[in-house]
Every structure is written in structure tokens, then in C-alpha cells.
Design an enzyme around this catalytic site. Structure first.
Site, PDB file in Angstrom:
ATOM      1  N   VAL A  85      26.471  -2.335  -5.822  1.00  0.00           N
ATOM      2  CA  VAL A  85      27.226  -1.079  -5.897  1.00  0.00           C
ATOM      3  C   VAL A  85      26.790  -0.154  -4.774  1.00  0.00           C
ATOM      4  CG1 VAL A  85      27.469  -1.266  -8.407  1.00  0.00           C
ATOM      5  CG2 VAL A  85      25.585   0.063  -7.449  1.00  0.00           C
TER       6      VAL A  85
ATOM      7  N   GLU B 213      14.442  -8.171 -11.402  1.00  0.00           N
ATOM      8  CA  GLU B 213      15.514  -7.984 -12.374  1.00  0.00           C
ATOM      9  C   GLU B 213      15.876  -9.314 -13.032  1.00  0.00           C
ATOM     10  OE1 GLU B 213      16.955  -5.249 -13.578  1.00  0.00           O
ATOM     11  OE2 GLU B 213      15.526  -4.061 -12.420  1.00  0.00           O
TER      12      GLU B 213
ATOM     13  N   ILE C  53      21.473  -9.497  -6.747  1.00  0.00           N
ATOM     14  CA  ILE C  53      21.640 -10.025  -5.397  1.00  0.00           C
ATOM     15  C   ILE C  53      20.613 -11.109  -5.095  1.00  0.00           C
ATOM     16  CG2 ILE C  53      21.725  -9.429  -2.943  1.00  0.00           C
ATOM     17  CD1 ILE C  53      23.977  -8.261  -4.715  1.00  0.00           C
ATOM     18  N   ILE C  54      19.356 -10.866  -5.434  1.00  0.00           N
ATOM     19  CA  ILE C  54      18.298 -11.839  -5.175  1.00  0.00           C
ATOM     20  C   ILE C  54      17.638 -12.261  -6.484  1.00  0.00           C
ATOM     21  CG2 ILE C  54      17.840 -10.837  -2.910  1.00  0.00           C
ATOM     22  CD1 ILE C  54      15.206  -9.699  -4.150  1.00  0.00           C
TER      23      ILE C  54
ATOM     24  N   HIS D 295      21.296   4.761  -3.731  1.00  0.00           N
ATOM     25  CA  HIS D 295      20.632   4.270  -2.522  1.00  0.00           C
ATOM     26  C   HIS D 295      21.590   4.275  -1.334  1.00  0.00           C
ATOM     27  CE1 HIS D 295      16.717   3.262  -4.033  1.00  0.00           C
ATOM     28  NE2 HIS D 295      17.216   2.524  -5.005  1.00  0.00           N
TER      29      HIS D 295
ATOM     30  N   HIS E 247      18.127  -3.397  -1.144  1.00  0.00           N
ATOM     31  CA  HIS E 247      17.198  -2.561  -1.910  1.00  0.00           C
ATOM     32  C   HIS E 247      15.758  -2.917  -1.582  1.00  0.00           C
ATOM     33  CE1 HIS E 247      14.804  -1.106  -5.300  1.00  0.00           C
ATOM     34  NE2 HIS E 247      15.754  -0.215  -5.496  1.00  0.00           N
TER      35      HIS E 247
ATOM     36  N   GLU F 283      13.142  -0.591   0.208  1.00  0.00           N
ATOM     37  CA  GLU F 283      11.803  -0.672  -0.381  1.00  0.00           C
ATOM     38  C   GLU F 283      11.242  -2.090  -0.254  1.00  0.00           C
ATOM     39  OE1 GLU F 283      12.074   0.525  -4.436  1.00  0.00           O
ATOM     40  OE2 GLU F 283      13.057   2.434  -3.993  1.00  0.00           O
TER      41      GLU F 283
END
Length: 311
Positions: free
Chosen positions: A243, A130, A125-126, A247, A183, A214
């Protein structure tokens, strides 16, 4: 007269950028380069779609499997492969007899299978840790291939944010605050969520707010914004994650929902991952297509070019 000419130039430039939105994030970072025109006889090209992954079969079918199929259809000329980056997810799936390769393993297999040109696209996403990890994996393996390119995550250029805002605005409900829950991260990359929050306001959607599990903005940050609209007591929680897994089901539909209800709000949860939204899927596909026609400029080469111009 000079001011009028400058204004006309600005207007024409703005209009041109609207006609070619796919080129919005090329400035300063990318140069035109056709991946397929660099291929020679005997070369083979492949698309590697990289996901964080999930152990939840229900959301995987709606998100990861769905975009995999869309990518196959969008790039029929490319061999399709996938990889996961979450070691925890892969270990849990292995215990269930489901085996997923990590990016290094997937790239090693592509090399063994004779592929020379690789297009890598993640569903991150960002541009956070990752993506940083994925870039390191690609750097480790890049000398094995003639050309390997990495597409950008969902949120990269300002135009990406505008597209996402437009798509998610359709999920809003009357007299309801829609709270997007990402997230988050412990790195400065968490500022990308704050940028999304700002863009929602700037694009005319004050009934939306952003928080993270977080990172920043926190739930308290979001509540301060929500409290400004005193007459609205309904909140819709929407995962801002690819997804709707652990979370979404535990933190969002559980802890965050309970906390908001304890403060007097009526809370509903739209339990769907971003990856099951066709518009969001299309942005990832657009990013991958962009990389078939462009190449990232090496920062060292860029600095050398600057120095040469100054000299």
C-alpha cells in the site's frame, strides 16, 4: 558425446521449468496435494486473505479492496474472509468505527462457522517477521481444522523475483533512475531486497535500484549505485510496498525525496502501492492457487526421509 548429452539434459530441464513456472518453488519444499480432494461430506473450505493493513482509505481501495475482489473472483468455490496483522492500524480503524479481525480472530470465527479446510494467503512482500508472526498464529490454530495451508509472499522463489522485475520494468522512465523503496527489516530477511537489486541488474535493468526505509540496502547504498550513472540526474521514487500509506507519503515522498533533492537530483514520486498493480495482484493469486494443489513438507519429516535414504 557425454558432455553433449549432459548439455541436452540441462537445456530440456530449463525449457520444462519455463513451461511450468508455477512449480519453480516446489523443489525440496512442497509435495503435490489437492486441498479439495481431502474434503469429505459436510466439510467446508474458505480463503483467508491476510493484509498488514492501512489507515489510508485512498490506497486501501486501490490495493487491499482490489485484491480482495480479485481473490473472490479467482476462488468462487471458497468462502472469502480477510484479516489484518497491524495492531496499530486496527486500533486506529476501530476508533473510526471500522473493525478488522486479526488472523487468530478470523480463524476462530471460521471454526465457529463450521469451516474445516482453510487456505491462508498473505499480501506480504518478503518472507520476514510478518510472515513469521502469521505462521505462529496458524500453528496456534491449526488443530481446529482438518487442513490449513499458507501461501508464500510476493518474493519467495527466484521466479517470483523475475516476474516482479518484469512487471516493474514497465514503470521505468527514459534517462531516469527508478528507485524502489521497500520497508526493510532489522532481521536477515532484509537480504531479500538486496536479491531484488541484484536481479534487476542481472535481468538487464541497471536504471533501477533498491533501497529501504528501515534496513538494507540503505539510501547511501543506493546512491553509490546511482552515482555510477553520472549523466542521469533524474530519479523516480516508487514504493516497493503493498500500500502507499504512511511510509510512502511521509518517508518516500517526504524525507527521501528531500534528501535526494539536496544532493542535486530532480526527483519525482510515483505514489502507488504494489497492490494496485494487476500483475502483482496476479502473483499473489497464483501463490494461493499453488497451495490448493501442494502442501509444505514438514522439516522433521524431510530430515527423517534424508536419514532413511542414507541408511
Amino acid at each position: 558425446m557425454m558432455k553433449l548429452k549432459k548439455l541436452l539434459i540441462v537445456c530440456v530441464t530449463a525449457a520444462t521449468s519455463l513451461l511450468h513456472p508455477a512449480y519453480a518453488h516446489t523443489e525440496g519444499n512442497y509435495v503435490p496435494s489437492n486441498l479439495f480432494e481431502t474434503m469429505q461430506a459436510g466439510d467446508k473450505a474458505a480463503l483467508l486473505l491476510v493484509h498488514f493493513g492501512t489507515t489510508h482509505d485512498d490506497t486501501r481501495a486501490l490495493t487491499i479492496d482490489a485484491i480482495n475482489e480479485k481473490a473472490r473472483a479467482a476462488f468462487p468455490e471458497l468462502e472469502f474472509r480477510e484479516a489484518y496483522t497491524s495492531r496499530i492500524v486496527m486500533n486506529r480503524l476501530t476508533k473510526r468505527g471500522v473493525y478488522k479481525k486479526n488472523p487468530v480472530e478470523a480463524l476462530a470465527q471460521l471454526k465457529a462457522d463450521g469451516y474445516t479446510h482453510i487456505l491462508v494467503q498473505s499480501t506480504n512482500i518478503i518472507d520476514g517477521i510478518e510472515m513469521e508472526s502469521l505462521r505462529k498464529d496458524i500453528t496456534l490454530m491449526k488443530d481446529l481444522f482438518k487442513d490449513i495451508r499458507l501461501g508464500t509472499p510476493l518474493l519467495y522463489a527466484p521466479d517470483d523475483y523475475r516476474k516482479v522485475v518484469s512487471i516493474l520494468a514497465e514503470k521505468g522512465k527514459e534517462k531516469t533512475i527508478t528507485l524502489l523503496v521497500g520497508h526493510g527489516t532489522y532481521t536477515p530477511a532484509t537480504a531479500q531486497y538486496a536479491m531484488l537489486d541484484y536481479m534487476l541488474e542481472a535481468e538487464g535493468h541497471p536504471e533501477f535500484a533498491v533501497t529501504t526505509v528501515e534496513g538494507y540496502p540503505t539510501l547511501d547504498d543506493a546512491l553509490r549505485k546511482i552515482c555510477e550513472q553520472k549523466k542521469i540526474k533524474q530519479i523516480q521514487l516508487l514504493p516497493f510496498m503493498f500500500v502507499a500509506g504512511d511510509h510512502a507519503k511521509n518517508d518516500i515522498a517526504g524525507d527521501i525525496k528531500t534528501e535526494l533533492e539536496s544532493q542535486g537530483y530532480q526527483v519525482s514520486v510515483l505514489l502507488e502501492g504494489l497492490g494496485q498493480n494487476p500483475g502483482i495482484q496476479d502473483i499473489f493469486i497464483e501463490h494461493a492457487k499453488f497451495m490448493t494443489q501442494h502442501k509444505l513438507i514438514d522439516i522433521s519429516d524431510k530430515k527423517k526421509a534424508y536419514a532413511a535414504d542414507k541408511e
